[in-house]
Write a protein that holds these residues in place. Structure first.
Motif, mmCIF file in Angstrom:
data_model
loop_
_atom_site.group_PDB
_atom_site.id
_atom_site.type_symbol
_atom_site.label_atom_id
_atom_site.label_comp_id
_atom_site.label_asym_id
_atom_site.label_seq_id
_atom_site.Cartn_x
_atom_site.Cartn_y
_atom_site.Cartn_z
ATOM 1 N N GLN A 1 21.853 -18.281 58.818
ATOM 2 C CA GLN A 1 21.948 -19.712 58.983
ATOM 3 C C GLN A 1 23.281 -20.055 59.634
ATOM 4 O O GLN A 1 24.316 -19.511 59.262
ATOM 5 N N VAL A 2 23.230 -20.966 60.615
ATOM 6 C CA VAL A 2 24.406 -21.383 61.363
ATOM 7 C C VAL A 2 24.524 -22.895 61.290
ATOM 8 O O VAL A 2 23.531 -23.622 61.408
ATOM 9 N N GLN A 3 25.743 -23.368 61.107
ATOM 10 C CA GLN A 3 26.037 -24.790 61.149
ATOM 11 C C GLN A 3 27.030 -25.061 62.272
ATOM 12 O O GLN A 3 27.963 -24.287 62.488
ATOM 13 N N LEU A 4 26.832 -26.169 62.984
ATOM 14 C CA LEU A 4 27.695 -26.561 64.081
ATOM 15 C C LEU A 4 28.255 -27.947 63.812
ATOM 16 O O LEU A 4 27.524 -28.849 63.409
ATOM 17 N N VAL A 5 29.549 -28.117 64.047
ATOM 18 C CA VAL A 5 30.214 -29.394 63.844
ATOM 19 C C VAL A 5 30.999 -29.742 65.096
ATOM 20 O O VAL A 5 31.883 -28.987 65.509
ATOM 21 N N GLU A 6 30.673 -30.901 65.691
ATOM 22 C CA GLU A 6 31.371 -31.376 66.873
ATOM 23 C C GLU A 6 32.518 -32.308 66.487
ATOM 24 O O GLU A 6 32.466 -32.978 65.461
ATOM 25 N N SER A 7 33.511 -32.372 67.358
ATOM 26 C CA SER A 7 34.608 -33.306 67.190
ATOM 27 C C SER A 7 35.198 -33.623 68.556
ATOM 28 O O SER A 7 34.913 -32.944 69.535
ATOM 29 N N GLY A 8 36.015 -34.651 68.616
ATOM 30 C CA GLY A 8 36.721 -34.990 69.837
ATOM 31 C C GLY A 8 36.173 -36.179 70.594
ATOM 32 O O GLY A 8 36.755 -36.590 71.602
ATOM 33 N N GLY A 9 35.067 -36.729 70.153
ATOM 34 C CA GLY A 9 34.528 -37.899 70.815
ATOM 35 C C GLY A 9 35.392 -39.122 70.584
ATOM 36 O O GLY A 9 36.286 -39.136 69.731
ATOM 37 N N GLY A 10 35.136 -40.154 71.361
ATOM 38 C CA GLY A 10 35.892 -41.380 71.243
ATOM 39 C C GLY A 10 35.573 -42.326 72.371
ATOM 40 O O GLY A 10 34.596 -42.141 73.103
ATOM 41 N N SER A 11 36.406 -43.346 72.511
ATOM 42 C CA SER A 11 36.243 -44.369 73.541
ATOM 43 C C SER A 11 37.380 -44.284 74.539
ATOM 44 O O SER A 11 38.557 -44.244 74.151
ATOM 45 N N ALA A 33 25.617 -17.334 72.871
ATOM 46 C CA ALA A 33 25.750 -18.403 73.844
ATOM 47 C C ALA A 33 25.942 -19.729 73.123
ATOM 48 O O ALA A 33 25.383 -19.940 72.039
ATOM 49 N N MET A 34 26.708 -20.612 73.724
ATOM 50 C CA MET A 34 26.901 -21.947 73.189
ATOM 51 C C MET A 34 26.937 -22.933 74.350
ATOM 52 O O MET A 34 27.223 -22.557 75.488
ATOM 53 N N GLY A 35 26.655 -24.189 74.045
ATOM 54 C CA GLY A 35 26.631 -25.180 75.101
ATOM 55 C C GLY A 35 26.620 -26.594 74.568
ATOM 56 O O GLY A 35 26.818 -26.833 73.367
ATOM 57 N N TRP A 36 26.397 -27.523 75.487
ATOM 58 C CA TRP A 36 26.423 -28.945 75.175
ATOM 59 C C TRP A 36 25.263 -29.661 75.835
ATOM 60 O O TRP A 36 24.902 -29.365 76.983
ATOM 61 N N SER A 37 24.679 -30.610 75.123
ATOM 62 C CA SER A 37 23.708 -31.549 75.657
ATOM 63 C C SER A 37 24.145 -32.951 75.291
ATOM 64 O O SER A 37 25.051 -33.137 74.475
ATOM 65 N N ARG A 38 23.504 -33.953 75.897
ATOM 66 C CA ARG A 38 23.840 -35.331 75.560
ATOM 67 C C ARG A 38 22.585 -36.185 75.593
ATOM 68 O O ARG A 38 21.610 -35.878 76.263
ATOM 69 N N GLN A 39 22.646 -37.309 74.870
ATOM 70 C CA GLN A 39 21.500 -38.192 74.773
ATOM 71 C C GLN A 39 21.965 -39.624 74.564
ATOM 72 O O GLN A 39 22.896 -39.885 73.806
ATOM 73 N N VAL A 40 21.308 -40.551 75.245
ATOM 74 C CA VAL A 40 21.529 -41.975 75.043
ATOM 75 C C VAL A 40 20.251 -42.569 74.469
ATOM 76 O O VAL A 40 19.162 -42.022 74.649
ATOM 77 N N ASP A 99 21.407 -17.562 68.782
ATOM 78 C CA ASP A 99 21.440 -16.168 68.351
ATOM 79 C C ASP A 99 20.049 -15.548 68.452
ATOM 80 O O ASP A 99 19.793 -14.496 67.874
ATOM 81 N N SER A 100 19.169 -16.193 69.208
ATOM 82 C CA SER A 100 17.789 -15.753 69.316
ATOM 83 C C SER A 100 17.646 -14.649 70.348
ATOM 84 O O SER A 100 18.404 -14.564 71.311
ATOM 85 N N VAL A 101 16.634 -13.805 70.143
ATOM 86 C CA VAL A 101 16.409 -12.689 71.056
ATOM 87 C C VAL A 101 15.802 -13.152 72.372
ATOM 88 O O VAL A 101 15.887 -12.437 73.369
ATOM 89 N N ASP A 102 15.173 -14.322 72.399
ATOM 90 C CA ASP A 102 14.561 -14.836 73.616
ATOM 91 C C ASP A 102 15.447 -15.841 74.336
ATOM 92 O O ASP A 102 14.981 -16.552 75.221
ATOM 93 N N TYR A 103 16.722 -15.890 73.971
ATOM 94 C CA TYR A 103 17.725 -16.723 74.625
ATOM 95 C C TYR A 103 17.304 -18.190 74.661
ATOM 96 O O TYR A 103 17.149 -18.795 75.727
ATOM 97 N N GLU A 104 17.117 -18.756 73.523
ATOM 98 C CA GLU A 104 16.908 -20.183 73.371
ATOM 99 C C GLU A 104 17.937 -20.729 72.387
ATOM 100 O O GLU A 104 18.267 -20.077 71.400
ATOM 101 N N TYR A 105 18.415 -21.938 72.663
ATOM 102 C CA TYR A 105 19.333 -22.583 71.725
ATOM 103 C C TYR A 105 18.554 -22.981 70.482
ATOM 104 O O TYR A 105 17.654 -23.826 70.545
ATOM 105 N N ASN A 106 18.905 -22.398 69.373
ATOM 106 C CA ASN A 106 18.154 -22.612 68.142
ATOM 107 C C ASN A 106 18.959 -23.283 67.039
ATOM 108 O O ASN A 106 18.440 -23.481 65.937
ATOM 109 N N TYR A 107 20.208 -23.643 67.312
ATOM 110 C CA TYR A 107 21.022 -24.397 66.374
ATOM 111 C C TYR A 107 21.651 -25.575 67.094
ATOM 112 O O TYR A 107 22.090 -25.454 68.242
ATOM 113 N N TRP A 108 21.712 -26.703 66.394
ATOM 114 C CA TRP A 108 22.250 -27.935 66.971
ATOM 115 C C TRP A 108 23.137 -28.648 65.976
ATOM 116 O O TRP A 108 22.862 -28.663 64.776
ATOM 117 N N GLY A 109 24.221 -29.254 66.476
ATOM 118 C CA GLY A 109 25.075 -30.064 65.643
ATOM 119 C C GLY A 109 24.537 -31.475 65.496
ATOM 120 O O GLY A 109 23.481 -31.831 66.032
#
Length: 118
Positions: A1-11, A33-40, A99-109
């Motif tokens: 099990q993996v937990q992700l915590v983001e920080s640094g956002g602001g105005s 692998a790690m990365g970033w996505s965004r959503q409005v 951490d998946s064998v098929d290279y998919e992002y399987n954990y999200w903050g």
């Protein structure tokens, strides 16, 4: 099990900069692998940038040249330096890891809010 915590956002004002950070905890040994996505609100979640521990980075065109992704394989952390921010960059930014064998992002903050004013 993996937990992700983001920080640094602001105005910030248009043209300004922010640096986002994401730290993984739990069973992080096999993260490759790690990365970033965004959503409005009312829109689809968009991929922003990603990297693996071999040094490969990839960006979507709408941020290429303005954002820089970096990471630390030992710390299982990823960062996103955002420069020349635009109002359309306003979104919730989510950290992702794989951490998946098929290279998919399987954990999200839970996300960190970025607001760029004009």
């Amino acid at each position: 099990q993996v937990q992700l915590v983001e920080s640094g956002g602001g105005s910030v004002q248009a043209g300004g900069s922010l640096r986002l950070s994401c730290a993984a905890s739990g069973r992080t040994f096999n993260i490759h692998a790690m990365g970033w996505s965004r959503q409005v609100p009312g829109k689809e979640r968009d991929f922003v940038a990603g990297m693996n521990w071999s040094g490969t980075t990839y960006y979507e065109n709408f941020v290429k040249g303005r954002f820089t992704i970096s990471g630390d394989s030992a710390k299982k952390a990823v960062y996103l330096q955002m420069d020349s921010l635009k109002p359309e960059d306003t979104a919730i930014y989510y950290c992702a890891a794989s951490d998946s064998v098929d290279y998919e992002y399987n954990y999200w903050g839970q996300g960190t809010q970025v607001t760029v004013s004009s």
